[in-house]
Every structure is written in structure tokens, then in C-alpha cells.
Design an enzyme around this catalytic site. Structure first.
Site, PDB file in Angstrom:
ATOM      1  N   PRO A 429       0.785  -1.200   0.083  1.00 15.42           N
ATOM      2  CA  PRO A 429      -0.040   0.061   0.039  1.00 15.42           C
ATOM      3  C   PRO A 429       0.728   1.241  -0.034  1.00 15.42           C
ATOM      4  O   PRO A 429       0.885   2.000   0.869  1.00 15.42           O
ATOM      5  CB  PRO A 429      -0.707  -0.171   1.203  1.00 15.42           C
ATOM      6  CG  PRO A 429       0.273  -0.981   2.118  1.00 15.42           C
ATOM      7  CD  PRO A 429       0.809  -1.845   1.129  1.00 15.42           C
ATOM      8  N   MET A 430       1.499   1.530  -1.047  1.00 15.28           N
ATOM      9  CA  MET A 430       2.494   2.876  -1.298  1.00 15.28           C
ATOM     10  C   MET A 430       1.727   3.907  -1.246  1.00 15.28           C
ATOM     11  O   MET A 430       1.090   4.234  -2.088  1.00 15.28           O
ATOM     12  CB  MET A 430       3.457   2.511  -2.542  1.00 15.28           C
ATOM     13  CG  MET A 430       4.184   1.055  -2.507  1.00 15.28           C
ATOM     14  SD  MET A 430       5.013   0.664  -4.033  1.00 15.28           S
ATOM     15  CE  MET A 430       3.376   0.314  -4.930  1.00 15.28           C
ATOM     16  N   HIS A 579      10.181  -4.835  -1.076  1.00 11.91           N
ATOM     17  CA  HIS A 579      10.327  -3.807  -2.332  1.00 11.91           C
ATOM     18  C   HIS A 579      11.395  -4.149  -3.158  1.00 11.91           C
ATOM     19  O   HIS A 579      12.612  -4.729  -2.599  1.00 11.91           O
ATOM     20  CB  HIS A 579      10.373  -2.361  -2.027  1.00 11.91           C
ATOM     21  CG  HIS A 579       8.879  -1.935  -1.648  1.00 11.91           C
ATOM     22  ND1 HIS A 579       9.019  -0.492  -1.289  1.00 11.91           N
ATOM     23  CD2 HIS A 579       7.865  -2.387  -1.120  1.00 11.91           C
ATOM     24  CE1 HIS A 579       7.513  -0.250  -0.818  1.00 11.91           C
ATOM     25  NE2 HIS A 579       6.974  -1.684  -0.858  1.00 11.91           N
TER      26      HIS A 579
END
Length: 711
Positions: A429-430, A579
Site C-alpha cells: 500500500p504505497m 520492495h
């Protein structure tokens, strides 16, 4: 005399292996703080980075030393507690036997047992005192190390930090109270000695007779007028713990004759766990087999000779079948033996016809025989089928050889995930990049998409309003009716003061839209250990069948998340949680559905060697006006013009002004672009579905290459 030389003697010599490494710590501090070494000059107005790094490393080492000593103290204290508990049960059992004994005097064997228990209690007392001495010595050693550091560096921050967070912690061994163990020992010793004195006053035992037992603490001698039994050599019992003994199989002593004791409460149930379930499972087939065996003789039609020769109607005193009736009168002489047998007490109580088993089995017996034959038939065929299946599997494994793991992976992919083609890919949820369309596209491609939900949980929060709109957009993208679950997750930050309102404001939204998962990150570092806010939130989510992902950055945070009930732990590396994992296939920051601006997409694709083009610092948040993150949470971003000016010494106020002016004029060179060190590996974008497919394909190929390296 230096304290390093007397530390071992002030501690407990036989436990010196578990002392803190005082001399090593002292030498480490001295080496790194010696004057006239070639060190970098500290920029005025900035903190000495070298000293700060050394202090952080020393603090971690002190914590490791503390945890090691704490584990030993806890183990030793638990060992003494088990010994006292065992002695308590033994002493009380011995007192009960003595009280119920009908003998006038106490036997020599019981006298020796009393003396043996007293010896063991005194050994426990010595160990308690040694443990207290050991703890005091470690505390003094820690204080002297901190004093040395303050003296040689002039900094008192390490001492205050270590004392406040470690030594003063309620669970630290320095705060451990051994008075309960001492009190338990004193009560047992007083009970034992009172029993001996009572026996002495009643004439059942004398101090002289007790002194014949192998006790080094009994000062009385055996009277010359009394016969003295030769004392038996005491059997050495070693109490096991994980430090003094390296194996649970029992280490022998120097003479290979010592053992250790593991105590079990005799009042506890020692039965095998689940034995009742196993018994019920096997009871039905065993009873069936017993019926088959017990009815086999009846099914054969064999009866005893006496039953075959007995008459159908037993004689009665009058009426039909009586020996006095006219019908049987002419046969009395012929059948006198038989009639005499019929009049036996065994037959006198029978009335009516006597039942006999016919040569043909009964209906019930025929059913049993048929079911038995059916079970044996199908069991035989099942054994044949299982043997052929095992032979086939063995042949495949032999044929594939070193590639058998690849075969198993392919079989697992096709069996368990025929459409998703594992592994599962998750888009984080960037904030600023992830949105409803990206999350829905990732989920539609077989992954798990996450929508950023923010950090404000007040009723009027704009984050919650945006979240509601995003969930509706994701459902519309997937064309799902409101009655079906929404296969996306929502990410939340946990350090906002309004976190306690989560279940009243955010949870109803998640429940209404049937969200499948949440993604938590960054709990406030000021939350105390006993705070249960996060635990209560996770429990409430579980009641709604929502899976909880929890991103953590260290081992302590992982343990806390597991204790609170998290379902999935997202292990965060130096950059972020998961990431930039793959090479050459792109990440979701550059996906077509993401909200990433075009200039950032260009930077992400064109930047090379993220190890030298990125920097990890909290100054990025200060410059762009988002300094709401707590102190432990910094971030890695491209080292742009703003960061370069910061390193060169530009004041933060001027740097913020230059950032604002450039942003207003459309200059993007000073804007912050959050990336990891793997940014140099990203070479193309594409749709979220393409990225999910490519990442999954490369991940499977990587796993297969690893399997080929380890056949």
C-alpha cells in the site's frame, strides 16, 4: 587491583563462563576512544556520526550481554525452584509415612532420608545465595563499563539509555527478587527440623541416630554405647539445566557415575495426550473383529454332546412332561439315567422349550461373515493399489534423479494453484503510488493488491472518506456485486494518536465492503509493552475473518506482532518490506495503473546503481513537509539536489524554501522520489497484470535454479 581481575572472584567462580565479557568490553571501548587516531573532523553543529555509530553498536552489544546473563539467571532460578518443589513433595510424603507408621521407633533408613533431605535443602540455600551474589557482581560490572565509557568519551547518553531501557526494565534479571525462593527454603527446612525434634521428644528418633546419616551439617556424634551402622556412600544427583549440561540425554560426571534428575509432579495426569481419542478410534474395528471371532464357532453349527442329547421339554412336577405322567411311565426304567439327570438342580429351574443352535448360521451371523469377507476383499485390492502407486512414485523419483525437486514444484503448482501459478505476489500500500485500480488489477491477476488507508482514524478523517471511495472504485473495476467479498487489502499506519478509534471508524468500513486483508506498519515507539490497543484491533479483525499482514523492521517488533496475533509477518529489509525483489521485470511503482507521476517513472527506469544514487535519511520528510513519522522510521530516496545541499551544510530552513520555490515553478529536480537500492534493476513498466506474471515467472525460475544447485 583492577576490577577485571577481581570480577571473577566477586562473582561465582563456578559460573564464570556466564559472566559478562568485562575485559573485552573495556578493551573495545579503549581501542575506539584512544586519542590521536586519524578520525574525520566533525562538522560544527552536527552530531559526531562516528561516535554515534560506535555508541549504537556498543549499546547493542551490551543488550546482548544482558540478555545472555538474564537467560542464565532465569534458568538457574527455575532449576532451584524445581528442586525445592521436588524436595517439598518428598519431605511431606516422608512425614505422612512416619505419621501413619505403627512402629515405635524410627528406622535407620528413614533417619538417613531426613538427613539427606536436609543436605539437599542446604545445598539449595547455598545456590540461592550464590545466585544473588552472581547478579550483584553483574550489575557492578555493567555500571563500571558505563562509567568507563563516560570517562573516556565524555558522553553520558549511553549510560542513561542503557539504564533506563534495559537495567531498569521490570523483567531484567537486575530486578529479580529471590526472597520467595529463600522463604520457601526456610519453611521447608523449619518443617523438616521440627519433625526431627518432635520425633526426638517422643522417643522415636534421637539426634545421635540421625547423625549416622551422611550429612555434613549434623554436629552430633554417634554414641559409643549404641550400635552404629556404616554410612552408605551418597549417590551424587546433578540437577540439569541447559547451561551446565549440553545434552538432554544426561551427561556423566568426571567418574562416569553421576546422573541428573528431571522432576515430574506425581499428582499430574501422566497419560499420553489424546489417548482417549485414539482408543475411541480403534475401538469400533476391534469390536467388529471380536464379533467375527466369537461367532465363528456358532456359525460352524457345532454344539456340545450334552446339549444334543438333552430332551426338548424338561420334566415338571405335574402336567405334561412329568415323570409321573402316564405317557412317560412305561419309559422310566429305560430312561432312568436321563430322567435323573433332568431332575438335577441345574435343570429344575428351566421351563418351556430349550433353544439349540441349528446347523445353518443365523441371519446376523451371515451378515457378519459377509461383511468380513467384503472388508478383506477390498482391503486386499487396496493394498495392491497402494503398492503399485508406491512403485510408480519410486520409479519417477529414480528416473528424475537430481531434478526431482523441480518435478515436485511443478506438481505443486498445478495441484494447489492451477490458475494463480504460485508464488503469490503482493503490491504494497504505497502512499502516493498505490490506488484502487492498481490493487484491483493485481488481485485480478492472481496476486493481492493493497490500497493505502492512511493513519487518521477520527470520525471526520479525510483518509477514511478517501478509503470508502477507493473501495467502491475497486469493486467497480472488478465488476463484483456488493454481496461478494472484495479481494483486496488495505494498508494502515499505526502511530497516530487516534489509533484507539480504529474499531469504531475504520473497521465498519472494512466490514461493509468485505475486505479480505489489512496491512499494518509503523506502530508508535512510545507505546508501552503492556498496551493492548493493537492486539484488540487484530482480534476484532479476526472476528470479521480479515487476514492481518504486519510489516516489521526488527526481531522485537516481529515477536510483538506475533504475540498480538498477526497472521503474516512482512520482514522489512534495509529499504522496505519486500520492495525491489526481482530484477528486470519492473515493480508496481511504474505500473500503468499506479499514480506515479511521469517524471518519477522516468527516473525509476533510467537510474542506475541504486547503491550510490540513493540515500536513507529523515531529511527527505523534513524537506517535503511530511515530518510526522516517528524517529525510528526514516526512508530511502534518490539523492537529489535537496539532499546534496543538505550534505553540503545548507540550513534546513533555506533548503525547504528552495524546495518550495522549485515545486511552484515546475522544477522537479528537488522533489523527493522514494526508492530502494534495487532501483537500478528496473528497466520497464507495463500493466499490473504483466508485472505480476513476469515476477511470478522469474521467481519460479529462480527457485528452480536454486534447486539445481542443491540436488
Amino acid at each position: 587491583m583492577k576490577y577485571g581481575e577481581q570480577f571473577e572472584s566477586e562473582s561465582v567462580p563456578q559460573w564464570s563462563l556466564h559472566n559478562i565479557d568485562y575485559n573485552s568490553l573495556k578493551h573495545h571501548i579503549k581501542v575506539h576512544t584512544t586519542k590521536d587516531q586519524a578520525t574525520a573532523i566533525t562538522i560544527p553543529g552536527h552530531q559526531d556520526a562516528a561516535l554515534q555509530n560506535f555508541e549504537d553498536g556498543l549499546y547493542e552489544e551490551l543488550c546482548r550481554q544482558h540478555d545472555r546473563v538474564d537467560l542464565f539467571v532465569s534458568s538457574k532460578a527455575d532449576e532451584i525452584a524445581r528442586r525445592l518443589q521436588h524436595l517439598s513433595s518428598q519431605i511431606h510424603r516422608l512425614l505422612i509415612r512416619c505419621a501413619s507408621s505403627r512402629r515405635e521407633g524410627m528406622s535407620l533408613k528413614r533417619q538417613q532420608r531426613f538427613a539427606k533431605h536436609e543436605n539437599n535443602l542446604l545445598q539449595c540455600r547455598d545456590d540461592i545465595q550464590s545466585l544473588q551474589r552472581f547478579v550483584s557482581a553483574q550489575v557492578v560490572a555493567f555500571r563500571k563499563i558505563l562509567k568507563k565509557y563516560r570517562k573516556w568519551t565524555g558522553s553520558s547518553t549511553l549510560g542513561s539509555r542503557f539504564r533506563d531501557t534495559v537495567l531498569s526494565h521490570p523483567k531484567s534479571f537486575t530486578r529479580r527478587d529471590f526472597s520467595q525462593l529463600q522463604a520457601e527454603h526456610d519453611n521447608l527446612l523449619a518443617t523438616l527440623r521440627a519433625a526431627v525434634l518432635a520425633a526426638d521428644s517422643s522417643g522415636t528418633a534421637t539426634p545421635a541416630s540421625i547423625s549416622t546419616a551422611p550429612s555434613i551439617h549434623t554436629s552430633e556424634a554417634v554414641s559409643p554405647s549404641e550400635p552404629a551402622a556404616a554410612p552408605e556412600a551418597p549417590h551424587q544427583v546433578v540437577y540439569w539445566n541447559e547451561y551446565d549440561h549440553g545434552s538432554e540425554a544426561g551427561d556423566a560426571g568426571p567418574n562416569l557415575d553421576s546422573t541428573y534428575a528431571i522432576y515430574i509432579n506425581p499428582d499430574e495426569d501422566t497419560g499420553f495426550p489424546g489417548i482417549a481419542t485414539l482408543t475411541a478410534f480403534f475401538k469400533a474395528p476391534i469390536e467388529t473383529v471380536n464379533q467375527w471371532v466369537s461367532n465363528s464357532s456358532r456359525a460352524s453349527g457345532n454344539a456340545s454332546e450334552d446339549e444334543e442329547q438333552a430332551r426338548l421339554l424338561p420334566p415338571s412336577s405335574d402336567g405334561y412332561g412329568s415323570v409321573n405322567s402316564s405317557y412317560f411311565s412305561s419309559h422310566v426304567a429305560v430312561n432312568s439315567d436321563t430322567e435323573a439327570e433332568d431332575e438335577s438342580p441345574a435343570m429344575s429351574g428351566r421351563r418351556g422349550y430349550k433353544p439349540y443352535y441349528a446347523a445353518v448360521p443365523s441371519i446376523r451371523e451371515q451378515h457378519l461373515v459377509r461383511s468380513r469377507e467384503g472388508v478383506l476383499c477390498w482391503g486386499t485390492w487396496a493394498c495392491f493399489a497402494a503398492s503399485f502407486a508406491l512403485m510408480g512414485i519410486a520409479a519417477i523419483l529414480i528416473k528424475t534423479g537430481r531434478h526431482r525437486m523441480r518435478l515436485e514444484v511443478d506438481a505443486g503448482l498445478q495441484t494447489w494453484f492451477p490458475t494463480a501459478q504460485t508464488p503469490i505476489i503482493i503490491s504494497a500500500p504505497m502512499l502516493g503510488a498505490a490506488n484502487a485500480n492498481l490493487a484491483a488489477a493485481v488481485s485480478q491477476a492472481g496476486g493481492i493488491g493493497m490500497i493505502p488507508g492512511g493513519l487518521d482514524f477520527t470520525p471526520s478523517s479525510p483518509h477514511l472518506k478517501t478509503l470508502t471511495s477507493s473501495l467502491l472504485t475497486a469493486r467497480e473495476y472488478l465488476s463484483l456485486p456488493t454481496s461478494e467479498p472484495l479481494p483486496v487489502g488495505v494498508g494502515f499506519l499505526l502511530f497516530h494518536p487516534s489509533l484507539s478509534q480504529f474499531t469504531e471508524t475504520a473497521l465498519p468500513i472494512l466490514t461493509e465492503h468485505k475486505v479480505k486483508a489489512v496491512f499494518f506498519f509503523a506502530p508508535s515507539p512510545s507505546i508501552k509493552e503492556e498496551d493492548t490497543t493493537v492486539k484488540n484491533i487484530i482480534s476484532a479483525l479476526h472476528e470479521k475473518n480479515i487476514i492481518v499482514f504486519f510489516q516489521v523492521g526488527n526481531v522485537a517488533a516481529a515477536r510483538k506482532a506475533i504475540e498480538d496475533g498477526a497472521d503474516v509477518i512482512v520482514a522489512q529489509g534495509v529499504d522496505a518490506g519486500g520492495h525491489q525483489f526481482v530484477a528486470g521485470s519492473g515493480v508496481f511503482l511504474v505500473a500503468d495503473e499506479a499514480d506515479t507521476p511521469e517524471y518519477r517513472r522516468k527516473l525509476l527506469i533510467e537510474t542506475e546503481d541504486g547503491g550510490v544514487t540513493t540515500a536513507k535519511s529523515t531529511v527527505h520528510d523534513d524537506i517535503q513537509g511530511t515530518p510526522f513519522w516517528p524517529a525510528p522510521y526514516d526512508g530511502r530516496a534518490l539523492a537529489g539536489d535537496s539532499y546534496k545541499d543538505h550534505v553540503s551544510g545548507l540550513p534546513i530552513a533555506e533548503n525547504i524554501k528552495k524546495y518550495s520555490d522549485a515545486n511552484q515553478s515546475g522544477d522537479t529536480s528537488r522533489l523527493v522520489t522514494w526508492v530502494g537500492t534495487g532501483v537500478g534493476l528496473v528497466r520497464n513498466g507495463g500493466s499490473a497484470a504483466d508485472i505480476v506474471r513476469d515476477i511470478r515467472k522469474e521467481a519460479v525460475q529462480t527457485l528452480r535454479r536454486v534447486q539445481d544447485l542443491y540436488p
